[in-house]
Motif scaffolding. Structure first.
Motif, PDB file in Angstrom:
ATOM      1  N   ARG A   3       0.807  -1.204   0.000  1.00  0.00           N
ATOM      2  CA  ARG A   3       0.000   0.000   0.000  1.00  0.00           C
ATOM      3  C   ARG A   3       0.844   1.259   0.000  1.00  0.00           C
ATOM      4  O   ARG A   3       2.024   1.238   0.343  1.00  0.00           O
ATOM      5  CB  ARG A   3      -0.904   0.020   1.238  1.00  0.00           C
ATOM      6  CG  ARG A   3      -0.126   0.195   2.535  1.00  0.00           C
ATOM      7  CD  ARG A   3      -0.986  -0.113   3.730  1.00  0.00           C
ATOM      8  NE  ARG A   3      -1.434  -1.489   3.703  1.00  0.00           N
ATOM      9  CZ  ARG A   3      -2.624  -1.864   4.118  1.00  0.00           C
ATOM     10  NH1 ARG A   3      -3.487  -0.986   4.585  1.00  0.00           N
ATOM     11  NH2 ARG A   3      -2.977  -3.127   4.072  1.00  0.00           N
ATOM     12  N   ARG A   5       1.068   4.604   1.952  1.00  0.00           N
ATOM     13  CA  ARG A   5       0.604   5.178   3.216  1.00  0.00           C
ATOM     14  C   ARG A   5       0.604   6.703   3.094  1.00  0.00           C
ATOM     15  O   ARG A   5       1.645   7.322   2.883  1.00  0.00           O
ATOM     16  CB  ARG A   5       1.496   4.724   4.374  1.00  0.00           C
ATOM     17  CG  ARG A   5       1.420   3.213   4.612  1.00  0.00           C
ATOM     18  CD  ARG A   5       2.364   2.766   5.714  1.00  0.00           C
ATOM     19  NE  ARG A   5       2.335   1.334   5.885  1.00  0.00           N
ATOM     20  CZ  ARG A   5       1.594   0.683   6.772  1.00  0.00           C
ATOM     21  NH1 ARG A   5       0.783   1.379   7.583  1.00  0.00           N
ATOM     22  NH2 ARG A   5       1.639  -0.630   6.860  1.00  0.00           N
ATOM     23  N   HIS A  10      -4.835   4.864   3.540  1.00  0.00           N
ATOM     24  CA  HIS A  10      -3.957   3.942   2.826  1.00  0.00           C
ATOM     25  C   HIS A  10      -4.570   3.695   1.459  1.00  0.00           C
ATOM     26  O   HIS A  10      -5.779   3.502   1.343  1.00  0.00           O
ATOM     27  CB  HIS A  10      -3.834   2.603   3.568  1.00  0.00           C
ATOM     28  CG  HIS A  10      -3.192   2.712   4.917  1.00  0.00           C
ATOM     29  ND1 HIS A  10      -3.222   1.673   5.828  1.00  0.00           N
ATOM     30  CD2 HIS A  10      -2.509   3.716   5.513  1.00  0.00           C
ATOM     31  CE1 HIS A  10      -2.580   2.036   6.933  1.00  0.00           C
ATOM     32  NE2 HIS A  10      -2.156   3.276   6.766  1.00  0.00           N
ATOM     33  N   GLU A 174      -8.909  -3.293  -2.146  1.00  0.00           N
ATOM     34  CA  GLU A 174      -9.039  -1.978  -1.527  1.00  0.00           C
ATOM     35  C   GLU A 174     -10.502  -1.581  -1.415  1.00  0.00           C
ATOM     36  O   GLU A 174     -10.947  -1.077  -0.377  1.00  0.00           O
ATOM     37  CB  GLU A 174      -8.273  -0.936  -2.344  1.00  0.00           C
ATOM     38  CG  GLU A 174      -8.289   0.459  -1.733  1.00  0.00           C
ATOM     39  CD  GLU A 174      -7.555   1.472  -2.588  1.00  0.00           C
ATOM     40  OE1 GLU A 174      -8.050   2.616  -2.697  1.00  0.00           O
ATOM     41  OE2 GLU A 174      -6.490   1.131  -3.162  1.00  0.00           O
ATOM     42  N   ASP A 262      -5.728   0.393  11.203  1.00  0.00           N
ATOM     43  CA  ASP A 262      -4.744   1.388  11.613  1.00  0.00           C
ATOM     44  C   ASP A 262      -5.490   2.464  12.394  1.00  0.00           C
ATOM     45  O   ASP A 262      -6.281   3.217  11.831  1.00  0.00           O
ATOM     46  CB  ASP A 262      -4.069   2.007  10.385  1.00  0.00           C
ATOM     47  CG  ASP A 262      -2.972   2.998  10.749  1.00  0.00           C
ATOM     48  OD1 ASP A 262      -3.025   3.572  11.855  1.00  0.00           O
ATOM     49  OD2 ASP A 262      -2.073   3.220   9.920  1.00  0.00           O
ATOM     50  N   ASP A 325       1.070  -4.636   5.783  1.00  0.00           N
ATOM     51  CA  ASP A 325       1.648  -4.024   4.596  1.00  0.00           C
ATOM     52  C   ASP A 325       0.905  -4.443   3.338  1.00  0.00           C
ATOM     53  O   ASP A 325       0.929  -3.748   2.322  1.00  0.00           O
ATOM     54  CB  ASP A 325       3.131  -4.402   4.454  1.00  0.00           C
ATOM     55  CG  ASP A 325       4.018  -3.627   5.424  1.00  0.00           C
ATOM     56  OD1 ASP A 325       3.691  -2.465   5.700  1.00  0.00           O
ATOM     57  OD2 ASP A 325       5.005  -4.205   5.904  1.00  0.00           O
TER      58      ASP A 325
END
Length: 378
Positions: A3, A5, A10, A174, A262, A325
């Motif tokens: 990804r 960031r 993200h 995504e 996150d 990740d």
């Protein structure tokens, strides 16, 4: 897939790449205008809107972000998502639920009615893809399609109509992640609807150390905006935050929420969504603002935010976080979290065409409740 960031989000590719792919296609989706409305307020956190006059749902979609480009993309992609939900190019079939051998019960969906007779109705269906094992599972078309016009408007509705689970992304993974996070967020808010809910863990802004989050809070403080942030522990173990903003300049308590593995992304979404909600009311451009809503408030009133000391960012989380990740690994993790709680694996219906440079999906999660709201007046 690794990804990119970015502050507060993200993505699979840089936002400049996404905009290059999307911008030439705006007219195809009926988007006639993209506008920056940030300066209608005095906060300065970017908020954009996208106008689609021929919409069957909302003619105006809004988006927010840490930068003008991210906010522009957020607004445009929300409008594009709605276009796909209004025009689903899907193969359908008609059948009674009781004849399909469904791995979930109709009562696991957001039904507006009750009774065993529902399972005997002839309903339109589409095939969804299980995010657990890639199997094809039928889901009601009315949980995928979204329209408030024509025969969709007057026809009796069995299910609650909403855009929950409708999402887009640069990739299928995504897009599914965005949809699942929204579905989880709405379920958490349904279980903790009140801002005075004692189970919400209030966070002390001064004990948040992340640079991006501090920059958002500093903008609020510099604009004379009072705010309250809280973490909402939940059965999924996925970080979920709520944010409230208020100021004498616009004395209505506006709310935002965010969910993401996150926690920085989750809280960033809550803060920026609260600012977006406030600009929604200020600009009065959305079709879904109730015409009977009383927006007059005493500018000297107290917003009613708690005066008690809050927890640190890490204390409030209680382990509700994980770092990935790879987006496919994150999608698999979130899928399992939902399955472990509800007993049902989430499903996704791909609405976009393979020729389009992004994915639009509608995720369906049996067993999850639904709630949303933009302002709080109590």
């Amino acid at each position: 897939m690794h990804r990119v960031r970015l502050p507060g989000t993200h993505r699979a590719v840089p936002p400049e790449t996404t905009w290059e792919r999307v911008e030439p296609r705006l007219r195809h989706y009926g988007i006639t205008r993209v506008a920056d409305i940030t300066r209608l307020d005095n906060i300065g956190i970017p908020v954009f809107l996208a106008v689609r006059p021929a919409s069957q749902t909302l003619a105006v979609s809004q988006g927010k972000g840490a930068s003008p480009l991210l906010a522009r993309l957020s607004a445009v992609m929300e409008s594009i998502e709605l276009w796909h939900a209004e025009h689903p190019a899907l193969s359908t079939f008609v059948a009674k639920p009781m004849c399909l051998g469904l791995p979930y019960a109709m009562t696991d969906l957001n039904l507006r009615v009750t009774g065993n007779w529902v399972s005997q109705l002839d309903l339109p269906w589409v095939q969804a893809r299980s995010l657990l094992d890639d199997c094809h599972i039928p889901v009601p078309l009315d949980l995928v399609r979204l329209s408030y016009s024509g025969e969709h408007f007057w026809r009796p509705r069995l299910f609650e109509s909403s855009s929950t689970g409708l999402a887009s992304g640069n990739t299928f993974a995504e897009a599914c992640l965005h949809g699942l996070y929204e579905a989880v967020e709405r379920d958490v808010l349904a279980a903790h609807p009140s801002r005075k809910d004692a189970r919400r863990l209030r966070i002390a802004p001064g004990r948040v150390r992340d640079e991006h989050l501090r920059s958002l809070m500093n903008r609020l403080t510099d604009a004379g905006v009072e705010f309250d942030i809280s973490c909402i522990p939940n059965r999924f173990g996925i970080p979920t935050f709520a944010a409230l903003v208020w100021s004498p300049l616009f004395p209505i308590v506006c709310a935002g929420s965010g969910t993401h593995m996150d926690p920085v992304v989750a809280l960033s979404r809550a803060l920026t969504e609260a600012v977006q909600s406030r600009l929604t009311e200020i600009s009065a451009t959305r079709d879904d603002i109730p015409s009977t809503q009383d927006t007059w408030r005493d500018a000297c009133a107290d917003p009613g935010f708690p005066a008690t000391p809050g927890l640190s960012f890490d204390e409030a989380l209680h382990g509700h976080s994980a770092d990935f990740d790879d987006m496919e690994e994150e999608l698999a993790h979130v899928t399992r979290c939902i399955r472990d709680v509800t007993g049902h694996g989430p499903m996704a219906v791909l609405l976009s065409d393979p020729s389009e440079p992004f994915s639009v999906v509608r995720v369906v999660c049996p067993g999850l409740a639904y709630s949303e709201g933009r302002t709080l007046t109590a």
